[in-house]
Scaffold this active site. Structure first.
Site, PDB file in Angstrom:
ATOM      1  N   ARG A  37      14.166 -15.904  36.170  1.00 43.03           N
ATOM      2  CA  ARG A  37      15.000 -17.101  36.058  1.00 43.03           C
ATOM      3  C   ARG A  37      15.989 -17.275  37.209  1.00 43.03           C
ATOM      4  NH1 ARG A  37      15.712 -16.287  29.802  1.00 43.03           N
ATOM      5  NH2 ARG A  37      14.052 -17.629  29.017  1.00 43.03           N
ATOM      6  N   ASN A  62       7.245 -14.113  35.338  1.00 38.47           N
ATOM      7  CA  ASN A  62       7.539 -13.712  33.970  1.00 38.47           C
ATOM      8  C   ASN A  62       6.510 -12.662  33.585  1.00 38.47           C
ATOM      9  OD1 ASN A  62       7.870 -13.384  31.228  1.00 38.47           O
ATOM     10  ND2 ASN A  62       7.255 -15.475  30.683  1.00 38.47           N
ATOM     11  N   TYR A 151      18.944  -5.534  16.406  1.00 36.48           N
ATOM     12  CA  TYR A 151      18.111  -4.991  17.480  1.00 36.48           C
ATOM     13  C   TYR A 151      16.670  -4.699  17.061  1.00 36.48           C
ATOM     14  CZ  TYR A 151      17.791  -2.554  22.011  1.00 36.48           C
ATOM     15  OH  TYR A 151      17.482  -2.179  23.289  1.00 36.48           O
ATOM     16  N   LYS A 158      10.804  -1.121  22.362  1.00 33.79           N
ATOM     17  CA  LYS A 158      11.121   0.074  23.142  1.00 33.79           C
ATOM     18  C   LYS A 158      10.412   1.305  22.571  1.00 33.79           C
ATOM     19  CE  LYS A 158      13.895  -1.790  26.184  1.00 33.79           C
ATOM     20  NZ  LYS A 158      13.583  -1.798  27.631  1.00 33.79           N
ATOM     21  N   THR A 189      26.835  -3.787  32.516  1.00 33.27           N
ATOM     22  CA  THR A 189      26.136  -4.830  33.251  1.00 33.27           C
ATOM     23  C   THR A 189      26.245  -6.135  32.467  1.00 33.27           C
ATOM     24  OG1 THR A 189      23.977  -4.574  32.173  1.00 33.27           O
ATOM     25  CG2 THR A 189      24.461  -3.109  34.036  1.00 33.27           C
TER      26      THR A 189
END
Length: 270
Positions: A37, A62, A151, A158, A189
């Protein structure tokens, strides 16, 4: 250490991905910088790499889209003729409670965070065989095992990524391709802004984790990059299929707790 090597780092315009790309370049590698993006940070990363005297190719893709994933590796081959290092760092996901998740969020998250690693390896291995072998490092998170707020789909992706890491490590060994994963703890971050439970007071959340970390501070993106670089070095040749946790001891000190405030380290949100 990586002179005459070529590395592709997905989601490498910013955050942990940028730190990894810069570390590999400092150690001599030429880079493929991937973004989806936001082109400006990717161009800035590429400029920093070129200022070191290394080459850098910026490719928009992507990685959750199989055609764009294939085009990414084709661009790497066209530019460099082969590949030595692949770091699957880009990540995305729909952070919502279990009862609010939707099929589209599941598919988007799984495709970027897990499927891309499997089918990216299929593209990478022929390019690595040209160079006598290579390394793949997948960036995962403790959310693969710990239950974190909102999550569920990212955690599942993951966990899948870590399973893929183990299978790749075994099945790619005959091709001299070494595969491992790195699981960062909380890293400061912009990815943290995507976690709803942290938005009210991000500074307080980071302070909470820092105070409960035996190392007494947060992990830096550069430290994660250092572990990735080590795993791609000859010194780590006999480390295979492992998930290396980089969290300053936080998990050891809080392994019995649930619902804590620590989000995982993530790559660029694709």
């Amino acid at each position: 250490m990586f002179e005459n090597k070529v590395a592709l780092v997905t989601g490498s315009g910013r955050g942990i991905g940028r730190a990894i790309a810069l570390r590999l370049a400092r150690d001599g590698a030429d880079l493929v910088i991937n973004f989806f993006r936001n082109r400006e940070p990717a161009d800035e990363t590429a400029t920093a790499i070129r200022d070191m005297g290394r080459r850098a190719l910026v490719v928009k893709a992507n990685i959750g889209d199989l055609d764009q994933l294939a085009a990414l590796f084709e661009a790497a081959e066209d530019e460099y003729g082969g590949l030595d290092i692949l770091v699957n760092n880009a990540a995305s996901g729909y952070n919502r409670p279990v009862l609010e998740q939707k099929p589209r969020g599941w598919e988007w998250t799984m495709n970027i965070n897990a499927r891309a690693a499997l089918f990216g390896a299929q593209h990478a291995v022929p390019l690595m065989r040209k160079r006598g072998g290579g390394h793949i490092v997948n960036i995962t998170s403790r959310g693969s095992q710990d239950v974190l707020p909102d999550y569920v789909v990212v955690g599942a992706s993951k966990a899948a990524l870590e399973a893929i890491t183990r299978y790749l490590a075994v099945e790619l060994a005959p091709h001299n391709v070494i595969v491992n994963a790195v699981a960062p703890g909380m890293v400061a971050t912009k990815a943290l802004t995507h976690f709803r439970q942290l938005q009210a007071d991000l500074d307080a959340s980071m302070s909470y984790v820092e105070k409960r970390t035996p190392a007494a501070r947060l992990v830096t993106a550069e430290e994660v990059a250092g572990v990735v670089g080590f795993l791609c070095s000859p010194a780590a040749e006999m480390i295979r299929g492992q998930v290396i946790l980089v969290d300053g001891g936080y998990t050891l000190a809080h392994s019995a707790s649930t619902g804590h405030l620590e989000p995982p380290g993530e790559g660029e949100v694709s």
